[in-house]
Design an enzyme around this catalytic site. Structure first.
Site, PDB file in Angstrom:
ATOM      1  N   ASP A   1       0.787  -1.254   0.000  1.00 30.15           N
ATOM      2  CA  ASP A   1       0.000   0.000   0.000  1.00 30.15           C
ATOM      3  C   ASP A   1       0.815   1.297   0.000  1.00 30.15           C
ATOM      4  O   ASP A   1       0.487   2.234   0.737  1.00 30.15           O
ATOM      5  CB  ASP A   1      -0.941   0.027   1.218  1.00 30.15           C
TER       6      ASP A   1
ATOM      7  N   CYS B   1      -1.882  -2.381   7.808  1.00 28.58           N
ATOM      8  CA  CYS B   1      -1.809  -3.293   6.666  1.00 28.58           C
ATOM      9  C   CYS B   1      -0.508  -4.076   6.605  1.00 28.58           C
ATOM     10  O   CYS B   1      -0.500  -5.244   6.209  1.00 28.58           O
ATOM     11  CB  CYS B   1      -2.080  -2.523   5.379  1.00 28.58           C
TER      12      CYS B   1
ATOM     13  N   LYS C   1      -7.087  -4.955  -2.617  1.00 27.32           N
ATOM     14  CA  LYS C   1      -7.878  -5.380  -1.462  1.00 27.32           C
ATOM     15  C   LYS C   1      -8.810  -4.262  -1.048  1.00 27.32           C
ATOM     16  O   LYS C   1      -8.632  -3.115  -1.462  1.00 27.32           O
ATOM     17  CB  LYS C   1      -6.948  -5.770  -0.303  1.00 27.32           C
TER      18      LYS C   1
END
Ligand SMILES: [Zn+2]
Length: 209
Positions: A14, A157, A112
């Site tokens: 991310d 994350c 996701k």
């Protein structure tokens, strides 16, 4: 010890505009990981990225719950869910990867957070563990046995991706200088590292590789 071989993969979690200073859910120092990750990538044959990629009606956004503010809690998918500012909306600039992040050798991108009804911190499964991105099977089918994890954010994350990698049976290593924490509470980053170590995840810095 030779840490990197044909059976190792680098997972970049991310590293997207919204998690970089100036973005909607900025992580302090988030931009500082970009040059470190670019250097790291040169050492790996298998580099895979994850991308937080929400529809605008995502249930983790405070704005989708009238009267609620970011940082408050609701129930989502049967789980306690912290509410976030709107971030990483599909096809927005905030969802794009940092422009300086080198993507030239990426083998795959796993998105996701696409299901509006559940949040998804891990690159492997959603938080309710109902949806599977396919990342685990992808790594296994490519002969990967050891996974290095870096990116944003350490206490969400990155942590959950690393824990799932370990649970999947991969030797898992966090690259501590190639990640930064949100730190909603100032010690969240440290606590995340403790939790990962307790789960058997190793912690190295990029200069050890
Ligand atoms: Zn998100």
């Amino acid at each position: 010890m030779e840490w990197i071989n044909d059976h190792t993969a680098l997972l970049i979690v991310d590293v997207q505009n919204d998690f970089i200073p100036g973005g909607a859910l900025a992580v302090t120092g988030g931009d500082r990981v970009v040059p470190i990750i670019n250097e790291l990538q040169k050492k790996f044959r298998h580099v895979i990225a994850t991308q937080d990629f929400h529809p605008a009606n995502h249930g983790s956004f405070a704005s989708n719950h009238p009267g609620k503010l970011p940082g408050e809690f609701i129930e989502l998918a049967g789980l306690t869910q912290i509410l976030w500012p709107v971030h990483c909306v599909q096809s927005s600039r905030g969802a794009d990867f940092h422009p300086d992040l080198n993507q030239s050798q990426w083998k795959a991108i796993f998105q996701k957070g696409k299901n509006p009804d559940v949040d998804s911190y891990s690159g492997f499964f959603d938080n309710a563990r109902r949806g599977d991105t396919g990342l685990g099977d992808y790594l296994k089918s490519n002969g990967i046995t050891r996974v290095f994890v870096c990116g944003l954010a350490l206490d969400y994350c990155v942590k959950f991706t690393a824990l799932d990698a370990k649970n999947f049976g991969f030797e898992t290593i966090l690259i501590a200088d190639a990640t930064r924490a949100v730190n909603l509470q100032p010690s969240d980053g440290e606590a995340a590292i403790k939790e990962m170590k307790a789960a058997g995840i190793k912690v190295l810095t990029s200069n050890e590789l």
